[in-house]
Design a protein around this motif. Structure first.
Motif, PDB file in Angstrom:
ATOM      1  N   ALA A  59       0.839  -1.202   0.000  1.00  0.00           N
ATOM      2  CA  ALA A  59       0.000   0.000   0.000  1.00  0.00           C
ATOM      3  C   ALA A  59       0.874   1.252   0.000  1.00  0.00           C
ATOM      4  N   ALA A  60       1.936   1.231   0.790  1.00  0.00           N
ATOM      5  CA  ALA A  60       2.831   2.388   0.864  1.00  0.00           C
ATOM      6  C   ALA A  60       3.392   2.738  -0.514  1.00  0.00           C
ATOM      7  N   MET A  61       3.761   1.721  -1.272  1.00  0.00           N
ATOM      8  CA  MET A  61       4.321   1.957  -2.598  1.00  0.00           C
ATOM      9  C   MET A  61       3.268   2.546  -3.536  1.00  0.00           C
ATOM     10  N   LEU A  62       2.026   2.098  -3.403  1.00  0.00           N
ATOM     11  CA  LEU A  62       0.943   2.670  -4.209  1.00  0.00           C
ATOM     12  C   LEU A  62       0.681   4.115  -3.806  1.00  0.00           C
ATOM     13  N   PHE A  63       0.771   4.409  -2.515  1.00  0.00           N
ATOM     14  CA  PHE A  63       0.583   5.787  -2.051  1.00  0.00           C
ATOM     15  C   PHE A  63       1.677   6.694  -2.600  1.00  0.00           C
ATOM     16  N   GLY A  78       6.530  -1.630   9.712  1.00  0.00           N
ATOM     17  CA  GLY A  78       7.726  -0.793   9.755  1.00  0.00           C
ATOM     18  C   GLY A  78       8.274  -0.497   8.371  1.00  0.00           C
ATOM     19  N   SER A  79       8.212  -1.487   7.471  1.00  0.00           N
ATOM     20  CA  SER A  79       8.707  -1.277   6.101  1.00  0.00           C
ATOM     21  C   SER A  79       7.885  -0.230   5.366  1.00  0.00           C
ATOM     22  N   ALA A  80       6.594  -0.158   5.658  1.00  0.00           N
ATOM     23  CA  ALA A  80       5.724   0.848   5.035  1.00  0.00           C
ATOM     24  C   ALA A  80       6.080   2.237   5.549  1.00  0.00           C
ATOM     25  N   LYS A  81       6.237   2.344   6.848  1.00  0.00           N
ATOM     26  CA  LYS A  81       6.602   3.633   7.469  1.00  0.00           C
ATOM     27  C   LYS A  81       7.916   4.138   6.886  1.00  0.00           C
ATOM     28  N   GLU A  82       8.907   3.260   6.859  1.00  0.00           N
ATOM     29  CA  GLU A  82      10.225   3.629   6.340  1.00  0.00           C
ATOM     30  C   GLU A  82      10.144   4.073   4.880  1.00  0.00           C
ATOM     31  N   TYR A  83       9.405   3.322   4.059  1.00  0.00           N
ATOM     32  CA  TYR A  83       9.309   3.633   2.631  1.00  0.00           C
ATOM     33  C   TYR A  83       8.607   4.975   2.410  1.00  0.00           C
ATOM     34  N   MET A  84       7.510   5.195   3.130  1.00  0.00           N
ATOM     35  CA  MET A  84       6.778   6.453   2.941  1.00  0.00           C
ATOM     36  C   MET A  84       7.588   7.642   3.431  1.00  0.00           C
ATOM     37  N   GLU A  85       8.212   7.527   4.591  1.00  0.00           N
ATOM     38  CA  GLU A  85       9.015   8.643   5.106  1.00  0.00           C
ATOM     39  C   GLU A  85      10.173   8.964   4.176  1.00  0.00           C
ATOM     40  N   LYS A  86      10.800   7.925   3.632  1.00  0.00           N
ATOM     41  CA  LYS A  86      11.912   8.117   2.689  1.00  0.00           C
ATOM     42  C   LYS A  86      11.447   8.863   1.435  1.00  0.00           C
ATOM     43  N   PRO A 110       0.149 -11.857   0.754  1.00  0.00           N
ATOM     44  CA  PRO A 110       0.660 -12.089  -0.600  1.00  0.00           C
ATOM     45  C   PRO A 110       1.045 -10.804  -1.338  1.00  0.00           C
ATOM     46  N   MET A 111       0.411  -9.694  -1.004  1.00  0.00           N
ATOM     47  CA  MET A 111       0.779  -8.426  -1.642  1.00  0.00           C
ATOM     48  C   MET A 111       2.134  -7.941  -1.121  1.00  0.00           C
ATOM     49  N   GLU A 112       2.388  -8.189   0.156  1.00  0.00           N
ATOM     50  CA  GLU A 112       3.686  -7.843   0.736  1.00  0.00           C
ATOM     51  C   GLU A 112       4.791  -8.692   0.114  1.00  0.00           C
ATOM     52  N   GLU A 113       4.500  -9.975  -0.091  1.00  0.00           N
ATOM     53  CA  GLU A 113       5.461 -10.862  -0.753  1.00  0.00           C
ATOM     54  C   GLU A 113       5.794 -10.361  -2.150  1.00  0.00           C
ATOM     55  N   ALA A 114       4.770  -9.871  -2.861  1.00  0.00           N
ATOM     56  CA  ALA A 114       4.950  -9.441  -4.248  1.00  0.00           C
ATOM     57  C   ALA A 114       5.942  -8.282  -4.379  1.00  0.00           C
ATOM     58  N   VAL A 115       5.970  -7.388  -3.395  1.00  0.00           N
ATOM     59  CA  VAL A 115       6.816  -6.193  -3.512  1.00  0.00           C
ATOM     60  C   VAL A 115       8.053  -6.232  -2.612  1.00  0.00           C
ATOM     61  N   TYR A 126       2.996  -3.141 -11.147  1.00  0.00           N
ATOM     62  CA  TYR A 126       2.759  -4.252 -12.067  1.00  0.00           C
ATOM     63  C   TYR A 126       2.917  -5.608 -11.374  1.00  0.00           C
ATOM     64  N   LEU A 127       3.810  -5.691 -10.409  1.00  0.00           N
ATOM     65  CA  LEU A 127       3.909  -6.921  -9.618  1.00  0.00           C
ATOM     66  C   LEU A 127       2.606  -7.174  -8.851  1.00  0.00           C
ATOM     67  N   LEU A 128       2.009  -6.118  -8.332  1.00  0.00           N
ATOM     68  CA  LEU A 128       0.742  -6.256  -7.602  1.00  0.00           C
ATOM     69  C   LEU A 128      -0.391  -6.658  -8.536  1.00  0.00           C
ATOM     70  N   LEU A 129      -0.433  -6.066  -9.725  1.00  0.00           N
ATOM     71  CA  LEU A 129      -1.449  -6.473 -10.709  1.00  0.00           C
ATOM     72  C   LEU A 129      -1.308  -7.956 -11.042  1.00  0.00           C
ATOM     73  N   ASP A 130      -0.074  -8.404 -11.253  1.00  0.00           N
ATOM     74  CA  ASP A 130       0.167  -9.821 -11.557  1.00  0.00           C
ATOM     75  C   ASP A 130      -0.260 -10.715 -10.398  1.00  0.00           C
ATOM     76  N   ARG A 131       0.050 -10.309  -9.166  1.00  0.00           N
ATOM     77  CA  ARG A 131      -0.298 -11.118  -7.998  1.00  0.00           C
ATOM     78  C   ARG A 131      -1.814 -11.208  -7.835  1.00  0.00           C
ATOM     79  N   ILE A 132      -2.494 -10.109  -8.083  1.00  0.00           N
ATOM     80  CA  ILE A 132      -3.956 -10.104  -7.988  1.00  0.00           C
ATOM     81  C   ILE A 132      -4.548 -11.083  -9.003  1.00  0.00           C
ATOM     82  N   LYS A 133      -4.036 -11.064 -10.219  1.00  0.00           N
ATOM     83  CA  LYS A 133      -4.506 -12.004 -11.248  1.00  0.00           C
ATOM     84  C   LYS A 133      -4.206 -13.446 -10.851  1.00  0.00           C
ATOM     85  N   LEU A 134      -3.017 -13.658 -10.306  1.00  0.00           N
ATOM     86  CA  LEU A 134      -2.586 -15.001  -9.921  1.00  0.00           C
ATOM     87  C   LEU A 134      -3.492 -15.598  -8.831  1.00  0.00           C
ATOM     88  N   ILE A 135      -3.830 -14.832  -7.848  1.00  0.00           N
ATOM     89  CA  ILE A 135      -4.651 -15.374  -6.758  1.00  0.00           C
ATOM     90  C   ILE A 135      -6.146 -15.201  -7.003  1.00  0.00           C
TER      91      ILE A 135
END
Length: 139
Positions: A59-63, A78-86, A110-115, A126-135
């Motif tokens: 979600a952070a990456m989409l934001f 924590g990874s979301a916080k770090e990514y958004m703050e960066k 599974p979305m966290e695994e994808a990114v 695009y990784l998230l789009l692929d994962r959504i299609k896959l599952i």
């Protein structure tokens, strides 16, 4: 009152509330579906403040990709916080956790695994789009 304060106040009964200039958008869909749907519908999210139930790195990456300016999550990885703050997004949270697990609680979301192995927002999208299609997840 700031847009983030308005979004937080209006989160009750929804899974996400997006606010810009005092105007709010809501969804009751789970996971990254609300943001993916808005992106697919061509909604410009630049400058929005968001209150969400759960925010992981996906979600952070989409934001970041969408130009969101501030995010509150009841539960934030924590990874979301770090990514958004960066990437210049103001972050607030109710509880900070190490990882976001799948809905069954049996493993990583599974979305966290994808990114997990990328820092590039376009690649992540695009990784998230692929994962959504896959599952077979409906967004």
């Amino acid at each position: 009152m700031t847009d983030l304060q308005i979004a937080k106040r209006n989160l009750f009964g929804h899974t996400i509330c997006l606010c810009r200039n005092g105007q709010c958008l809501f969804s009751e869909k789970r996971g990254i579906a609300p943001i993916m749907n808005l992106i697919a519908d061509g909604v410009a999210l630049k400058g929005y403040s968001i209150a969400d139930l759960v925010v992981g790195k996906a979600a952070a990456m989409l934001f970041v990709r969408s130009g969101v300016k501030a995010v509150f999550a009841r539960l934030m990885a924590g990874s979301a916080k770090e990514y958004m703050e960066k990437n210049g997004i103001v972050c607030e949270y109710g509880k900070l956790v190490e990882k976001i697990f799948n809905r069954e609680g049996t493993g990583l979301c599974p979305m966290e695994e994808a990114v997990a192995d990328t820092e590039d927002v376009e690649k992540a999208y695009y990784l998230l789009l692929d994962r959504i299609k896959l599952i077979g997840e409906r967004i």
